[in-house]
Motif scaffolding. Structure first.
Motif, mmCIF file in Angstrom:
data_model
loop_
_atom_site.group_PDB
_atom_site.id
_atom_site.type_symbol
_atom_site.label_atom_id
_atom_site.label_comp_id
_atom_site.label_asym_id
_atom_site.label_seq_id
_atom_site.Cartn_x
_atom_site.Cartn_y
_atom_site.Cartn_z
ATOM 1 N N ILE A 27 -3.265 -3.187 13.080
ATOM 2 C CA ILE A 27 -2.497 -2.012 12.680
ATOM 3 C C ILE A 27 -1.121 -2.432 12.150
ATOM 4 O O ILE A 27 -0.659 -1.910 11.130
ATOM 5 N N LYS A 28 -0.490 -3.410 12.809
ATOM 6 C CA LYS A 28 0.816 -3.892 12.353
ATOM 7 C C LYS A 28 0.701 -4.501 10.958
ATOM 8 O O LYS A 28 1.549 -4.266 10.090
ATOM 9 N N SER A 29 -0.374 -5.248 10.727
ATOM 10 C CA SER A 29 -0.600 -5.850 9.409
ATOM 11 C C SER A 29 -0.753 -4.764 8.348
ATOM 12 O O SER A 29 -0.178 -4.864 7.255
ATOM 13 N N LEU A 34 1.577 -1.621 3.849
ATOM 14 C CA LEU A 34 2.040 -0.337 3.313
ATOM 15 C C LEU A 34 3.542 -0.369 3.043
ATOM 16 O O LEU A 34 4.022 0.209 2.062
ATOM 17 N N GLN A 35 4.274 -1.054 3.906
ATOM 18 C CA GLN A 35 5.717 -1.167 3.723
ATOM 19 C C GLN A 35 6.037 -1.968 2.454
ATOM 20 O O GLN A 35 6.961 -1.634 1.720
ATOM 21 N N GLY A 38 6.248 -0.121 -0.713
ATOM 22 C CA GLY A 38 7.409 0.739 -0.924
ATOM 23 C C GLY A 38 7.446 1.977 -0.052
ATOM 24 O O GLY A 38 8.366 2.787 -0.174
ATOM 25 N N LEU A 39 6.483 2.147 0.808
ATOM 26 C CA LEU A 39 6.493 3.329 1.679
ATOM 27 C C LEU A 39 7.520 3.151 2.790
ATOM 28 O O LEU A 39 7.740 2.043 3.282
ATOM 29 N N THR A 40 8.111 4.253 3.201
ATOM 30 C CA THR A 40 9.061 4.215 4.314
ATOM 31 C C THR A 40 8.274 4.218 5.627
ATOM 32 O O THR A 40 7.074 4.526 5.661
ATOM 33 N N ILE A 45 3.788 6.028 9.115
ATOM 34 C CA ILE A 45 3.339 6.656 10.359
ATOM 35 C C ILE A 45 2.606 7.953 10.060
ATOM 36 O O ILE A 45 1.588 8.265 10.684
ATOM 37 N N GLU A 46 3.092 8.692 9.071
ATOM 38 C CA GLU A 46 2.401 9.931 8.676
ATOM 39 C C GLU A 46 1.007 9.618 8.153
ATOM 40 O O GLU A 46 0.046 10.314 8.458
#
Length: 184
Positions: A27-29, A34-35, A38-40, A45-46
């Protein structure tokens, strides 16, 4: 993100530590990938959804991967039931899984009792604490051993069938959950 991952790990505590670590790493990977797009953190989390729901999906997958029994898997079944299976599953799954374990254990103990009673009879002792009565039928000391073996085998097999039904039911719940997530 760390808070999110801590919640996931908390909800997966019924699994072995190595399974929990692997899931959290996965999940962290995914979060880091996703980060990098460019996602915040909030958007990530959403996208992943409620940590409890995500953990339940992983828990269901871990349970349904194989149908072999283990005490840790039994704990995972109870954790899954309490948070995922709904009202019926919360009662049905724990009862069926507990009954399956009780039947498998009894299926092993019953022939042992038969052996003890039979050996006692051969040595001239009447062991009154070990009995079998099926309706009006009470086996003689010579019939006791084969009767206890047959009953033990039947109980053990019934326990295994109930365990497999438990796993199949969980697999169905996981499939339904994945199907409903795909439709979203």
């Amino acid at each position: 993100m760390d808070n999110y991952l801590e919640k996931i790990e908390k909800y997966l505590k019924a699994l072995s530590s190595s399974e929990r670590i692997d899931i959290v790493k996965e999940i962290k990977s995914a979060m880091l990938e996703l980060q990098n797009t460019g996602l915040t953190t909030e958007q990530i989390i959403e996208r992943l959804g409620n940590p409890k729901e995500l953990a339940k999906a992983y828990l269901g997958d871990a349970i349904s991967k194989n149908s072999k029994f283990s005490w840790r898997k039994l704990a995972a079944v109870f954790a899954f039931c309490s948070s995922f299976a709904g009202a019926i599953g919360m009662f049905v799954l724990p009862i069926i899984s507990t009954l399956s374990i009780a039947l498998m254990i009894s299926g092993v103990i019953t022939p042992i009792g038969g052996i003890i009673k039979f050996v006692g009879h051969l040595m001239g002792y009447d062991i009154t604490g070990i009995t079998i009565q099926i309706g009006a039928f009470t086996p003689s000391p010579m019939q006791f051993l084969p009767t206890s073996i047959v009953i033990g085998v039947l109980m053990f097999l019934l326990g295994k069938v109930l365990w497999r039904l438990t796993i199949k039911y969980i697999q169905q719940l996981v499939r339904r959950r994945k199907h409903s997530e795909c439709e979203r």
